[in-house]
Every structure is written in C-alpha cells, then in structure tokens.
Design a protein around this motif. Structure first.
Motif, PDB file in Angstrom:
ATOM      1  N   ARG A 317       0.945  -1.462   0.056  1.00 32.61           N
ATOM      2  CA  ARG A 317       0.121   0.056  -0.079  1.00 32.61           C
ATOM      3  C   ARG A 317       0.611   0.786   0.021  1.00 32.61           C
ATOM      4  N   ILE A 411      -2.584   0.553  -9.079  1.00 36.61           N
ATOM      5  CA  ILE A 411      -4.155   0.811  -8.280  1.00 36.61           C
ATOM      6  C   ILE A 411      -4.545  -0.482  -7.098  1.00 36.61           C
ATOM      7  N   LEU A 414      -2.596   0.038  -4.336  1.00 33.11           N
ATOM      8  CA  LEU A 414      -3.588   1.162  -3.396  1.00 33.11           C
ATOM      9  C   LEU A 414      -4.691   0.449  -2.348  1.00 33.11           C
ATOM     10  N   ARG A 415      -4.980  -0.845  -3.279  1.00 38.59           N
ATOM     11  CA  ARG A 415      -6.493  -1.603  -2.744  1.00 38.59           C
ATOM     12  C   ARG A 415      -5.408  -2.842  -2.329  1.00 38.59           C
TER      13      ARG A 415
END
Lengths: 417, 227
Positions: A317, A411, A414-415
């Motif tokens: 993250r 993406i 970050l998830r």
C-alpha cells in the motif's frame, strides 16, 4: 528523489523492523567475518614468513655436500666429500660476487657454568658468519678470523642461552664449559627472532669453526682436512641471485671434479625460495577458507532477498501511495535497492568487527591451544573489499525485490490489504 | 472561453480478464471546467472508479482521448504520468493511506519529496497545508495517535501539498462516522469556494448532494449529468 532522502527513508524502514533487519543480515555478518578472519590469518602468516626471509637475508645461499635425492635413492645432504676450510677460502678469494663466506659445523651440546647447565646448539663458524647472516651483537664483540685460525676458545652467546645461564646478567667476560672445554664469552648476540621454521634462534652458542671442530664435535672425514658440514655465503648486493647460484654451481663442479653430465655432488639452497614454497601451501589453504567465507556471504544474500520480498509485500500500500503521489518506478526501485545495500553494508561493518575480534582472539588464545606461529594482519584494503562485497550482495539480492516493488500496479497496490 | 480543465472524448477502458473482455468504460464524453465541484455517483461496477483512475493518471485509457490540465494523458509514458500525478492531481482515499510511524507533517510533505524539494522547503509547505485543514497543533503526531477524521484531514492536506489543479477524492467519507463525515465535507466545501476543482467519487446521496454537479455512471456510460 535525491540519494540522501532515499537513504533517510531506508534507515527509517530498517529501524522500524530492527530485529528482523538484524536477523536478515546475520548471514552477511558471518560471511564477512569468515572472510576477514581467514584472510587476516593468512596475511599474518605471509607477513611473518616474509620477515623471516628478510631476517635470513634474501641474498644468502647455503651449500652442503651430497646431492638432493632426485628420482632414485641418492645420498642426502651431508653425505659425500664434505667441504673444508680450504673451500671457504677459495670461494672468498676467487669469486668476486661473494661478499662473505663461512663454514659451519654444529652440534647439540650442554653448556655448563658454575651451578647451571643448559642444553643448546653450538655453532662453529668463521668470523664472516655474522655478515652472512646479517646478525648483530648487543654486547661485547665477535671473534676475529685470526682467533678462528688459531682455534681460540672464545664464544659469542645467544640471548636465550645467556638468560638461562646468567639470569643475573654478566655473561661477557664469564666462562662457559662445553665438553669440559672452557670458552671465554666475548659477546652477546642481538635478538635474532624466530628461525625460518619458527625455532628460537636466540638459543645458540657461536664459536670459531676450528675450535668447535677440534674440541667439541670432533667432526672429521677421511681424506679431507678441516671439513665443515655446511657452507654459507652472502652474495654481493645488487648481484642477481639466479646468476650467482649458476656461477657458484659451475665453479664448484670444476673444483669438486664433477664429470660433465654427471649430477652435482653438492647442493645449493636458496632459503628464501624454500620458505616461499612452504608459504605457497598456506596461501592456497587461506584462499580455500576465504572462498568458503564468500559462499557464506552469498547464502547470507538469500536471507536478504527473502526479507526484502517480505518487506515489499508488507508495504504494498505504501508503494501504491508513493506511486500515486508522483514517485516514478525507478524511485521505488532505488528506494528498496538502497535499503538492501544499507542492510548489507551494515552487515559488512559488523562482520568486519566480528572478524577482526575472532582473528585477534585466535592470535591471543591460539598458543594456549597449541597453535603456534599465528599472526594476524588486517589489511585495510581487505576490509574495504569485504564491505564492498557485502554491499555488492545487497545490490545483487536486493535487485529482484526492488524491481518487483517498482512494477506494482498502483491501483492494485492501493487496494492491497 | 478557455479550454475545459478536463475533456474526455470517447473514453474507453477495457480490462482483459480470463473469461473475456470487461468493458468498464464505453466511450465517455465529458467536460469539467476549472473550479467545478462534481460528485461522481453510481453503483459499484458502474465505471466510476475506472473513470477516476484515468483522471488521476493511475491507469491509461484503452481508446479515446483524455486531456487534463492541458496534458493529453492517452499518449504519455509512465514517467510522464508520474510527473503529472505529482503536479496536477491530489488524491484523497477512503482508507487515508497515511504512512505509519511517520509524522503528520512528513506525510503531508511526501509528494514534494518526488518533486526534489529540500527537506526544509517540504516541511514549510506541509505546515501551511496542515493549517488549511485545521491541524496545526497535530503536526508531530503519528497517524496512530490521530482520530479517523483527523487522519483524513492529514490526507487532504497531503493532496493539497503539491498545489494540484484537481483534487480527486475516492469515497472520502466511506470510513468515517456521520459527524466526522460532515466535518470533512465542510473542508471540501470550503476548499472549493477558495477555487479548488473538486471531484468526489461517492455512492452516498447526501455527500453527492453537496456538490454543484452530479454525474451518474451506469454500465460504463454517463446516464445523468445534473447541475
């Protein structure tokens, strides 16, 4: 992102997981320590040998009668017609590249003074023996060639012998008996250190070759007048040793009537070569041990890779966020690479300390465990190379995790939970 | 009249998955002007998050044209996209995404690290941004010492640090209780009145209602654009 900022980020990340970071670099520590210990010991041994060579004199040749065994059974050194005082004189006067020459007879004796006796080695030599061996005196004087010619009963004493026989000092001027023959002590030798193979050279009694031959050893050989066991010569400074050896061989073949094509009935030894050959074995052994250390270092690198992979996964993250706020892929890659290099370099520095400590420990406690002749020499360049190698391991094994981190999709990163 | 801040034409994004292609966006046309306050609404899977990722240059379109802040994003190389993210957009995430064990000040300063600013300059700017969200007294706190609302305000300050053209917020109140959500939305409202272009992705109607324009996605297309 500049290097300093990247370094700061790396240090924070490593401090957060201090225990894990330490465990990860254990392999690197062991590897570097092993390399440093073995190389330091090998270097120390090499230095010691070199100092022995220079103590012996790199320009010294030793000649004995008889030939080296080569192929079949041959008479060893000392067999065959021995050299004599006449040979020494001839060498001294006829060969101008010989700076000094001396005959030598030796015998293990018991030296006796009032109330004390001490087993030692008695060497009979000419006055020039001091020049041949580059020995010095700490007290008194050396006997002269004139004293040699008249077989004077005088002796120069080694420091160990002097200490054993005259614990209170006052050796010069005293008398020592060998084979019931009194010798006047006229000088004390300087500190001669250890011999070529580690023996104590200071335990010696040096007297004219003529006196020792007639009064102590009784060394004689049918058909040879005034025989000696060995001949020592010092080659003049600047004269090539190879050439000196060859010319000496030619001269002695003629003088000793060796037929053309026949084998020499004497042998000339260059002690420096002998010791270097002996040392070569040690060097190979040292290399072997050092490479074992290097393998440990590489295995340690696997530990680094493992912990870096874990770190990349844990910080997915964070990587995603950094990418989102504008980090380029190479910023991320460099960040993890620097972390790995910092980690390994720290391991290298700690390993260096451990390695030196272990080497010093071996040096200090080795004699107590029966390991003699150990010396340690830490070469600064070896230390630098070891730390450099550790950093190299950091790059090598940190590269894959770092590239993996840099290739994460922002993406998905970050998830990541 | 100047060109719009955001201009999308025929914007398409297709994901290749094992079973076949998934059309997340199917040719979206949209203009957003500087200073607007938009809510992007829609059910999950409607394409709103994909649209947001494209706006923020975290992803690239499969086809179509997308010009943001004068930059045609469809033909940019990865390093240019990173630079764009660093200078033109500020992100606010549902989960805050603050770096743990790092002070609020340094969290806010993070984007400026990748702009090559010196530490003192970064911190100076970060301090200004923390004041803007009312956290001047929490600068040395770590995220674990801050409440959820405070953490999100730090994240907003971080998004503002680089003085971006657009603030993109993805469900910014999704992890907050209703009172804290109000506080955070108040900050957004205020920032917009100060001239910042705001785009908030949300599925909460009351959050969307605060915006002055509601764009609703369904099945990869805009189905409603209300002002």
């Amino acid at each position: 992102m500049n290097l300093l900022a990247a370094l700061a980020v790396a240090l924070i990340a490593l401090r957060v997981n201090a225990l894990r970071s330490f465990l990860a670099i254990l392999g690197v520590i062991f590897g570097v320590a092993a390399v440093i210990t073995t190389v330091s010991l090998a270097q120390g041994a090499r230095d010691a040998v070199e100092s022995r060579i220079s103590a012996l004199g790199a320009s010294t040749l030793n000649i004995t009668a008889g030939s080296r065994s080569r192929g079949g059974r041959q008479g060893g050194a000392g067999s065959g017609t021995p050299f004599s005082d006449a040979d020494i004189n001839a060498l001294r006067t006829e060969l101008d590249f010989i700076a000094a020459a001396s005959g030598l007879v030796q015998s293990n004796v018991t030296a006796v003074v009032d109330g004390a006796n001490w087993p030692t080695q008695m060497i009979g030599a000419n006055a020039e023996y001091m020049d041949v061996r580059d020995w010095s005196l700490s007290e008194g004087r050396m006997f002269t060639e004139a004293e040699t010619q008249r077989a004077a009963r005088v002796a120069v004493i080694g420091q160990t012998t002097a200490r054993e026989l005259f614990p209170g000092g006052g050796a010069v001027g005293a008398s020592v008996r060998v084979n019931s023959q009194p010798f006047d002590i006229i000088g004390v030798l300087g500190d001669l250190g250890a011999g070529a193979f580690g023996q104590d050279q200071n335990d010696v009694l040096l007297a004219p070759v003529t006196t020792v031959r007639s009064r102590v050893t009784g060394f004689s050989r049918a058909g040879v007048r005034d025989p000696v066991q060995q001949v020592w010569v010092k080659v003049a400074p600047g004269f090539d040793m190879e050439l000196a050896t060859l010319e000496l061989e030619d001269y002695l073949r003629v003088r000793r009537n060796v037929a053309p094509g026949a084998q020499d009935n004497f042998s000339i030894r260059n002690f420096a070569d002998l010791i270097r050959a002996f040392n070569e074995t040690q060097r190979v052994l040292g290399l072997l041990l050092a490479s074992a250390g290097l393998i440990t270092l590489l295995v340690g690198g696997i530990g680094i890779m493992n912990v870096m992979l874990v770190s990349v996964t844990e910080r997915t993250r964070e990587i995603g966020l950094r990418l989102a706020v504008g980090a380029r892929r190479r910023d991320i890659r460099n960040q993890f690479l620097i972390e790995s290099v910092v980690l390994c370099s720290a391991g290298g520095v700690i390993g260096l300390g451990v390695g030196i400590a272990v080497a010093r420990g071996i040096e200090a406690f080795g004699p107590a465990m029966g390991l003699t002749g150990l010396a340690v020499s830490v070469d600064p360049s070896v230390a630098l190379i070891a730390i450099g190698a550790a950093a190299g391991v950091g790059v090598l094994f940190g590269f894959y995790p770092a590239v993996r981190a840099s290739r994460l999709d922002p993406i998905e990163a970050l998830r990541h939970e | 009249m100047s060109a719009p801040l955001i201009r999308a034409r025929g914007l398409t994004r297709v994901y290749k998955l094992g079973g076949g292609d998934v059309h997340a966006l199917r040719g979206v046309d949209l203009d957003i002007e500087r200073g607007e306050y938009c809510a992007i609404m829609g059910a999950s899977g409607s394409g709103k998050s994909t649209f947001m990722n494209l706006l923020g240059a975290l992803d690239r379109p499969s086809a179509g044209e997308l010009v943001v802040d004068g930059e045609p994003l469809q033909d940019k190389r990865p390093d240019e996209l990173a630079r764009f993210r660093n200078r033109s957009v500020g992100f606010v995430f549902q989960q805050f995404n603050l770096l743990p064990r790092t002070t609020a000040l340094d969290n806010v300063a993070l984007p400026l690290l990748y702009r090559g600013w010196s530490l003192s300059k970064r911190r100076e700017r970060a301090e200004v941004c923390l004041r803007m969200v009312g956290l001047a007294d929490r600068m040395d706190h770590h995220p674990s010492q801050l409440s959820g609302g405070q953490q999100q305000r730090v994240a907003i300050a971080r998004a503002l640090a680089g003085e971006p053209a657009i603030l993109l917020a993805d469900e910014p109140t999704g992890a907050l209780d209703s009172q804290t959500s109000e506080d955070v939305m108040d900050i957004f409202d205020r920032l917009n009145t100060e001239g910042i272009t705001l785009i908030i992705v949300t599925h909460e109607a009351d959050v969307g209602a605060r915006a002055r324009r509601q764009i609703t996605f369904r099945d990869g297309l805009i189905v409603e654009d209300a002002r």
